[in-house]
Scaffold this active site. Structure first.
Site, PDB file in Angstrom:
ATOM      1  N   LYS A   1      35.445  44.951  40.556  1.00 16.92           N
ATOM      2  CA  LYS A   1      36.259  44.266  39.544  1.00 16.92           C
ATOM      3  C   LYS A   1      37.338  45.236  39.084  1.00 16.92           C
ATOM      4  O   LYS A   1      37.033  46.347  38.630  1.00 16.92           O
ATOM      5  CB  LYS A   1      35.375  43.852  38.357  1.00 16.92           C
ATOM      6  CG  LYS A   1      36.131  43.236  37.172  1.00 16.92           C
ATOM      7  CD  LYS A   1      36.527  41.811  37.441  1.00 16.92           C
ATOM      8  CE  LYS A   1      36.884  41.051  36.150  1.00 16.92           C
ATOM      9  NZ  LYS A   1      38.042  41.592  35.426  1.00 16.92           N
TER      10      LYS A   1
ATOM     11  N   CYS B   1      37.922  47.593  33.118  1.00 14.34           N
ATOM     12  CA  CYS B   1      37.857  47.601  31.658  1.00 14.34           C
ATOM     13  C   CYS B   1      38.998  48.437  31.085  1.00 14.34           C
ATOM     14  O   CYS B   1      39.162  49.603  31.455  1.00 14.34           O
ATOM     15  CB  CYS B   1      36.519  48.148  31.176  1.00 14.34           C
ATOM     16  SG  CYS B   1      36.374  48.173  29.366  1.00 14.34           S
TER      17      CYS B   1
ATOM     18  N   ASP C   1      43.536  34.697  32.122  1.00 13.45           N
ATOM     19  CA  ASP C   1      44.191  33.568  31.462  1.00 13.45           C
ATOM     20  C   ASP C   1      43.823  32.206  32.043  1.00 13.45           C
ATOM     21  O   ASP C   1      44.573  31.240  31.877  1.00 13.45           O
ATOM     22  CB  ASP C   1      45.720  33.722  31.512  1.00 13.45           C
ATOM     23  CG  ASP C   1      46.224  34.855  30.641  1.00 13.45           C
ATOM     24  OD1 ASP C   1      45.417  35.430  29.873  1.00 13.45           O
ATOM     25  OD2 ASP C   1      47.427  35.197  30.732  1.00 13.45           O
TER      26      ASP C   1
END
Length: 341
Positions: free
Chosen positions: A139, A100, A202
């Site tokens: 992540k 994040c 993306d």
């Protein structure tokens, strides 16, 4: 695609997004073909564990397995405790957030800010993996600063710690969500680790999904922002990867049906006050690019209750249909998310 002993139905995964990937959204994406979904990040701070927001985020009732709970923080022992708590709460996989880029997260040295301290990263990975008997995933991003990308070392250390799978966003923290995602380092990491690698960043079309999978050699792809207001992207990508052909875009009637079902689930999940307000951003995403949608949204934002909100949304789509903007005369019944869990 396996995460530990869990075999996923495919290699398409919903990215964890704060304020977005709640249980209703995860359920909807899985309905449209996502093989896995990760929860919104939940703080490791025990003092906030019983807050209203945390309780919503930790609600996995009736969710399709495997259930993955993402935790965030900077203290190894707190994160280990948070992992144990989420497993007791029903999580079958624990995901650690080191990706994040938000200031309020990084200012607490959590999220992608952790990439500045590889020793702390290692201690967190070791502590969380040792704390639970379920698979632990990570992540993260390419690094903290451009020109100082350290993801290869972090990835190799993660594998050494026993991380079951790595999801890698192709930007640094410095990039935030600007510039374009870079896939060269994702490819390099894949070539140097043996655990499953999930490519993220993306991926917004079936063609891009195939390109990223082919170029990086990743085991799976993770789709985030492109699924906002477009949960059927997983259906489209899955079909393209299997056949090389495109599915037709959903008709206006189906978009209406999906949105109305999504709203009903949000209202039941959050209740009257929060349900109405949280639904606004989803309505905005679903209607982006449609005729007269800006004027509709400005009016919709002023509605203060769920019944009226649902009514104005239905009326807007009915108006589009009455204008002959549907692609066929097929009538689609509203998706009842409560019946598909």
């Amino acid at each position: 695609m396996y995460i530990g002993s869990y075999q996923l139905s495919n290699n398409l995964i919903v990215a964890p997004m704060a304020g977005v990937t709640d249980r209703p959204f995860r359920t909807l994406c899985k309905y449209f073909g996502a093989g896995h979904a990760v929860s919104e990040m939940m703080t490791s701070d025990q003092t906030l564990r019983m807050s209203k927001k945390s309780l919503y985020r930790a609600n996995f009732d009736g969710e399709l397995a495997p259930i993955s709970a993402q935790i965030a923080g900077s203290d190894p022992e707190q994160l280990a405790d948070a992992a144990r708590y989420q497993v007791a709460n029903g999580a079958q996989i624990v995901d650690i957030n080191m990706g994040c880029p938000a200031k309020k997260v990084c200012n607490k040295l959590a999220g992608s800010a952790l990439l500045q301290d590889e020793d702390l990263v290692a201690r967190i990975l070791d502590a969380v993996v040792a704390a639970v008997d379920v698979p632990v995933t990570l992540k993260t991003r390419l690094g903290y600063l451009n020109g100082q990308e350290n993801i290869l070392r972090v990835a190799q250390r993660a594998e050494q710690a026993g991380i079951a799978a790595l999801a890698l966003h192709g930007r640094t923290r410095e990039d935030m969500y600007l510039n374009t995602a870079r896939y060269d380092l994702i490819k390099l990491v894949k070539q140097n680790i043996s655990i499953p690698l999930i490519a993220n960043g993306d991926i917004d079309s079936p063609e891009k999904a195939k390109y990223v999978l082919d170029y990086t050699g990743a085991d799976a792809i993770m789709i985030g922002r492109a699924a906002q207001g477009r949960p059927w992207i997983f259906r489209e990508v899955a079909h393209y990867l299997k056949t090389g052909e495109h599915l037709a875009a959903p008709e206006i009637a189906e978009v209406k049906a999906v949105l109305m079902g999504h709203l009903a689930e949000l209202y039941q999940f959050y209740g009257e006050y929060s349900g109405c307000r949280i639904a606004r951003k989803h309505i905005a995403w679903y209607t982006k690019g449609l005729r007269s949608s800006n004027e509709f949204r400005q009016s919709m934002y002023k509605v203060e209750n769920t019944a009226e909100q649902a009514k104005v949304v239905a009326a807007y789509f009915d108006q589009l249909l009455d204008q002959g903007l549907r692609m066929s005369d097929v009538q689609v019944e509203a998706v009842n998310l409560l019946e598909i869990k």
